[in-house]
Design a protein around this motif. Structure first.
Motif, PDB file in Angstrom:
ATOM      1  N   SER A 131     -10.027 -32.785  -6.837  1.00 47.37           N
ATOM      2  CA  SER A 131     -11.108 -32.430  -7.552  1.00 47.37           C
ATOM      3  C   SER A 131     -10.519 -32.159  -8.486  1.00 47.37           C
ATOM      4  CB  SER A 131     -11.313 -30.632  -6.785  1.00 47.37           C
ATOM      5  OG  SER A 131     -10.127 -29.837  -7.090  1.00 47.37           O
ATOM      6  N   PHE A 132      -9.501 -32.425  -9.630  1.00 51.08           N
ATOM      7  CA  PHE A 132      -9.223 -32.727 -10.341  1.00 51.08           C
ATOM      8  C   PHE A 132     -10.369 -32.305 -11.892  1.00 51.08           C
ATOM      9  CE2 PHE A 132      -7.339 -33.799 -14.427  1.00 51.08           C
ATOM     10  CZ  PHE A 132      -6.004 -33.248 -14.307  1.00 51.08           C
ATOM     11  N   SER A 133     -10.285 -31.819 -12.544  1.00 48.35           N
ATOM     12  CA  SER A 133     -11.103 -32.223 -13.558  1.00 48.35           C
ATOM     13  C   SER A 133     -10.998 -31.774 -14.932  1.00 48.35           C
ATOM     14  CB  SER A 133     -12.349 -31.433 -12.979  1.00 48.35           C
ATOM     15  OG  SER A 133     -12.247 -29.849 -13.424  1.00 48.35           O
ATOM     16  N   VAL A 134     -11.855 -32.326 -15.705  1.00 48.60           N
ATOM     17  CA  VAL A 134     -11.811 -32.187 -17.343  1.00 48.60           C
ATOM     18  C   VAL A 134     -13.273 -31.709 -17.857  1.00 48.60           C
ATOM     19  CG1 VAL A 134      -9.840 -33.185 -17.615  1.00 48.60           C
ATOM     20  CG2 VAL A 134     -12.236 -34.628 -18.074  1.00 48.60           C
ATOM     21  N   PRO A 135     -13.807 -31.018 -19.069  1.00 45.70           N
ATOM     22  CA  PRO A 135     -14.896 -30.707 -19.559  1.00 45.70           C
ATOM     23  C   PRO A 135     -15.636 -31.694 -19.928  1.00 45.70           C
ATOM     24  CG  PRO A 135     -13.304 -29.540 -20.200  1.00 45.70           C
ATOM     25  CD  PRO A 135     -12.217 -30.107 -19.816  1.00 45.70           C
ATOM     26  N   PHE A 136     -16.751 -31.947 -19.421  1.00 46.48           N
ATOM     27  CA  PHE A 136     -17.384 -33.641 -19.707  1.00 46.48           C
ATOM     28  C   PHE A 136     -17.366 -33.905 -20.955  1.00 46.48           C
ATOM     29  CE2 PHE A 136     -19.803 -32.109 -15.337  1.00 46.48           C
ATOM     30  CZ  PHE A 136     -20.122 -32.917 -15.547  1.00 46.48           C
ATOM     31  N   GLY A 137     -16.677 -35.388 -20.952  1.00 46.81           N
ATOM     32  CA  GLY A 137     -16.995 -35.962 -22.582  1.00 46.81           C
ATOM     33  C   GLY A 137     -14.713 -35.459 -23.422  1.00 46.81           C
ATOM     34  N   ALA A 138     -14.614 -35.043 -22.298  1.00 46.59           N
ATOM     35  CA  ALA A 138     -13.015 -34.526 -23.118  1.00 46.59           C
ATOM     36  C   ALA A 138     -12.134 -35.739 -22.188  1.00 46.59           C
ATOM     37  CB  ALA A 138     -12.442 -33.424 -22.978  1.00 46.59           C
ATOM     38  N   ASP A 139     -10.837 -35.649 -22.512  1.00 46.93           N
ATOM     39  CA  ASP A 139      -9.860 -36.202 -21.419  1.00 46.93           C
ATOM     40  C   ASP A 139      -8.768 -34.352 -21.316  1.00 46.93           C
ATOM     41  OD1 ASP A 139      -8.066 -36.052 -23.702  1.00 46.93           O
ATOM     42  OD2 ASP A 139      -8.013 -38.143 -23.644  1.00 46.93           O
ATOM     43  N   GLY A 196     -23.154 -32.999  -2.629  1.00 47.03           N
ATOM     44  CA  GLY A 196     -22.220 -32.209  -2.138  1.00 47.03           C
ATOM     45  C   GLY A 196     -21.191 -32.736  -1.794  1.00 47.03           C
ATOM     46  N   ALA A 197     -20.414 -34.009  -1.857  1.00 44.97           N
ATOM     47  CA  ALA A 197     -19.419 -34.589  -1.405  1.00 44.97           C
ATOM     48  C   ALA A 197     -17.766 -34.646  -2.319  1.00 44.97           C
ATOM     49  CB  ALA A 197     -20.152 -35.960  -1.270  1.00 44.97           C
ATOM     50  N   GLN A 198     -18.767 -34.105  -3.092  1.00 44.80           N
ATOM     51  CA  GLN A 198     -18.053 -34.169  -3.803  1.00 44.80           C
ATOM     52  C   GLN A 198     -17.611 -33.108  -5.426  1.00 44.80           C
ATOM     53  OE1 GLN A 198     -16.268 -37.295  -6.979  1.00 44.80           O
ATOM     54  NE2 GLN A 198     -18.018 -37.826  -7.432  1.00 44.80           N
ATOM     55  N   ALA A 199     -17.044 -32.209  -5.942  1.00 41.20           N
ATOM     56  CA  ALA A 199     -17.728 -30.786  -6.536  1.00 41.20           C
ATOM     57  C   ALA A 199     -15.973 -31.172  -7.467  1.00 41.20           C
ATOM     58  CB  ALA A 199     -17.595 -30.062  -5.911  1.00 41.20           C
ATOM     59  N   PRO A 200     -15.887 -30.265  -8.878  1.00 40.56           N
ATOM     60  CA  PRO A 200     -14.701 -29.932  -9.893  1.00 40.56           C
ATOM     61  C   PRO A 200     -14.323 -28.895  -8.889  1.00 40.56           C
ATOM     62  CG  PRO A 200     -16.995 -29.952 -10.925  1.00 40.56           C
ATOM     63  CD  PRO A 200     -17.460 -30.502  -9.578  1.00 40.56           C
ATOM     64  N   ASP A 201     -13.042 -28.305  -9.579  1.00 43.58           N
ATOM     65  CA  ASP A 201     -11.988 -27.673  -9.070  1.00 43.58           C
ATOM     66  C   ASP A 201     -12.534 -26.347 -10.245  1.00 43.58           C
ATOM     67  OD1 ASP A 201     -11.069 -28.324 -11.825  1.00 43.58           O
ATOM     68  OD2 ASP A 201      -8.900 -28.099 -10.954  1.00 43.58           O
ATOM     69  N   ILE A 202     -13.467 -26.481 -11.540  1.00 41.82           N
ATOM     70  CA  ILE A 202     -13.755 -25.957 -12.348  1.00 41.82           C
ATOM     71  C   ILE A 202     -15.147 -26.162 -12.668  1.00 41.82           C
ATOM     72  CG2 ILE A 202     -13.267 -24.926 -14.631  1.00 41.82           C
ATOM     73  CD1 ILE A 202     -10.199 -25.612 -14.309  1.00 41.82           C
ATOM     74  N   ALA A 203     -15.969 -25.037 -12.093  1.00 37.38           N
ATOM     75  CA  ALA A 203     -17.491 -25.438 -12.012  1.00 37.38           C
ATOM     76  C   ALA A 203     -18.054 -25.234 -13.670  1.00 37.38           C
ATOM     77  CB  ALA A 203     -18.727 -23.966 -11.830  1.00 37.38           C
ATOM     78  N   GLY A 204     -19.099 -26.888 -13.966  1.00 39.21           N
ATOM     79  CA  GLY A 204     -19.427 -27.318 -14.773  1.00 39.21           C
ATOM     80  C   GLY A 204     -19.065 -28.237 -16.240  1.00 39.21           C
ATOM     81  N   ASN A 205     -17.731 -28.217 -15.040  1.00 40.84           N
ATOM     82  CA  ASN A 205     -16.802 -29.671 -15.252  1.00 40.84           C
ATOM     83  C   ASN A 205     -17.301 -30.259 -14.467  1.00 40.84           C
ATOM     84  OD1 ASN A 205     -15.175 -28.486 -17.042  1.00 40.84           O
ATOM     85  ND2 ASN A 205     -13.466 -28.084 -16.056  1.00 40.84           N
ATOM     86  N   ASP A 206     -15.969 -32.167 -15.586  1.00 43.86           N
ATOM     87  CA  ASP A 206     -16.707 -33.134 -14.500  1.00 43.86           C
ATOM     88  C   ASP A 206     -15.347 -34.160 -14.207  1.00 43.86           C
ATOM     89  OD1 ASP A 206     -17.719 -35.569 -14.286  1.00 43.86           O
ATOM     90  OD2 ASP A 206     -17.022 -36.385 -16.463  1.00 43.86           O
ATOM     91  N   VAL A 207     -15.582 -34.476 -12.452  1.00 45.98           N
ATOM     92  CA  VAL A 207     -14.086 -34.678 -11.955  1.00 45.98           C
ATOM     93  C   VAL A 207     -14.047 -36.138 -12.744  1.00 45.98           C
ATOM     94  CG1 VAL A 207     -14.185 -36.192  -9.463  1.00 45.98           C
ATOM     95  CG2 VAL A 207     -15.806 -33.869  -9.407  1.00 45.98           C
TER      96      VAL A 207
END
Length: 424
Positions: A251-259, A294-305
């Motif tokens: 569930s590795f994530s980043v903010p939307f539009g960021a790397d 619900g099949a996938q979700a980021p580890d930090i709410a509000g982020n992008d997988v």
């Protein structure tokens, strides 16, 4: 995320799976409690090892959970699936037959041999995904039979021995039943103690300043991500040695539009082939069957997988240069035997320039790696993967168990390119 009830239903039909952000479809039969004898290692031949490792007795709590104490003595190569101090015949990576049959577009075949690096210039540290599918919350207690670990190990990590020394520890991973219990956080942390101890043994006894590639899948991605957060990222010298981290099926994530700036504060997603010290991450689904709600979700709410398309890190789509599929299974109920439509007697099958890969978004706007069938005109090959199989359902795991397989050639090529960029 899939509810545990839904997972249980699919487990009953398919034989395994895992809910939560570290979902996994690899499985094993039940394990038994050991008696505290010292680890012993038997011979290894072909794609099957005879490793036998017994560890300290487990404890059973009032709530029925079982847990093994942290493994001790990771300086002992018997606690590793793959380790440079193991004899080649006992090393599950070096002793495995990784020969592949390449299926050609005109219907022909070609044999592709695997060559082990004689003097590898960098190291690989790999943590395997969930293989313990007992419904009881707890951890794997012993490693009397490691066949269940072989499917992910050989599919995901072993081919990297063409360029690196492979370090792949055994660990007291959590059972699939843990993901539906209130013990999840406690038992994941207990399992992580093993992985951390193994990594510390590697750093103290073997690293010697060498560049490093870190690999994980599913529960293994949870473990390697914590290593990056707690050990690698705070250490500038160690971070400088990191070629890349391959963190798939999590569930590795980043903010939307960021790397950068999500799961890891300073280590970014890979956006170019030559970039060093970056992360490759994705979750795989068929393009025609994207993740359902619900099949996938980021580890930090509000982020992008995160999705780093290995065929086009700068963006866009391209065909995979080499999908590697197994012609074997140690856990057929959940890692089903693939039918290739021809008599093949090698452990692996390669299909080049057949699958298109692209990063797409699901209904919730979360990214995933989409696989599509894109043969050239006149290509007579057919897709051996049944995208509509229950195990691959878009509300469940998708193509999770094959996260590495569709792009294994890309991953090998990227690792080699990053080693070259580091001057190795």
């Amino acid at each position: 995320m899939c509810s545990f009830a839904a997972v249980a239903v699919l487990l009953g039909a398919c034989g395994g799976g895992e809910s939560g952000t570290e979902s996994d479809g690899s499985t094993t039969t039940g394990t038994s409690t050991s008696t505290g004898a010292e680890p012993t290692t038997g011979a290894t031949t072909g794609a099957t090892t005879g490793t036998t490792t017994e560890v300290a007795p487990t404890s059973t709590g009032d709530d029925g959970t079982t847990t093994g104490p942290p493994l001790e003595g990771y300086d002992d190569p018997a606690l590793w699936l793959c380790h440079p101090d193991k004899a080649a015949a006992d090393d599950a990576c070096l002793s495995a037959d990784l020969t592949a049959t390449e299926l050609l577009p005109d219907g022909g075949t070609a044999i592709v041999e695997h060559t082990i690096a004689a003097a590898p210039a960098f190291d690989c540290f790999y943590v395997y995904p969930t293989v313990d599918i007992r419904f009881q919350a707890g951890q794997t207690e012993n490693f009397d039979d490691i066949d269940q670990e072989l499917d992910p190990l050989l599919n995901q990590a072993a081919h990297f021995t063409s360029m690196c020394r492979m370090f792949a520890p055994l660990y007291h991973q959590v059972t699939i039943g843990t993901y539906g219990s209130d013990q999840l956080e406690t038992l994941l942390s207990a399992a992580y103690e093993d992985v951390q101890a193994a990594f510390e043994s590697y750093l103290e006894r073997h690293a010697d300043g060498r560049p490093l590639l870190i690999l994980g899948h599913s529960q293994g991605t949870y473990m390697t991500t914590r290593l990056l957060q707690e050990v690698v990222e705070p250490d500038p010298a160690l971070r400088e040695r990191l070629l890349a981290a391959i963190l798939l099926g999590g569930s590795f994530s980043v903010p939307f539009g960021a790397d950068v700036g999500g799961t890891l504060s300073t280590i970014p997603l890979c956006t170019s082939v030559e970039q060093l010290g970056c992360v490759l991450a994705w979750r795989t689904y068929a393009a025609e069957l994207p993740p359902e709600e619900g099949a996938q979700a980021p580890d930090i709410a509000g982020n992008d997988v995160a999705c780093t398309n290995p065929t086009a890190l700068g963006g866009g789509s391209a065909r995979a240069r080499g999908a590697y599929f197994p012609n074997f299974t140690h856990q057929e109920a959940v890692f089903p035997k693939i039918e290739f439509g021809a008599a093949i007697d090698t452990p692996f099958v390669i299909m080049r320039d057949y699958y298109g890969l692209s990063c797409q978004t699901d209904g919730a706007g979360q990214h995933f790696l989409a696989v599509s069938i894109e043969p050239d005109p006149g290509d007579v090959r057919t897709n051996p993967i049944d995208f509509e199989a229950p195990l691959f359902a878009p509300a469940f795991l998708g193509l999770h168990v094959l996260d590495y397989n569709f792009a294994l050639q890309e991953l090998l090529d990227l690792a080699a390119a990053k080693a070259e960029a580091a001057g190795l």
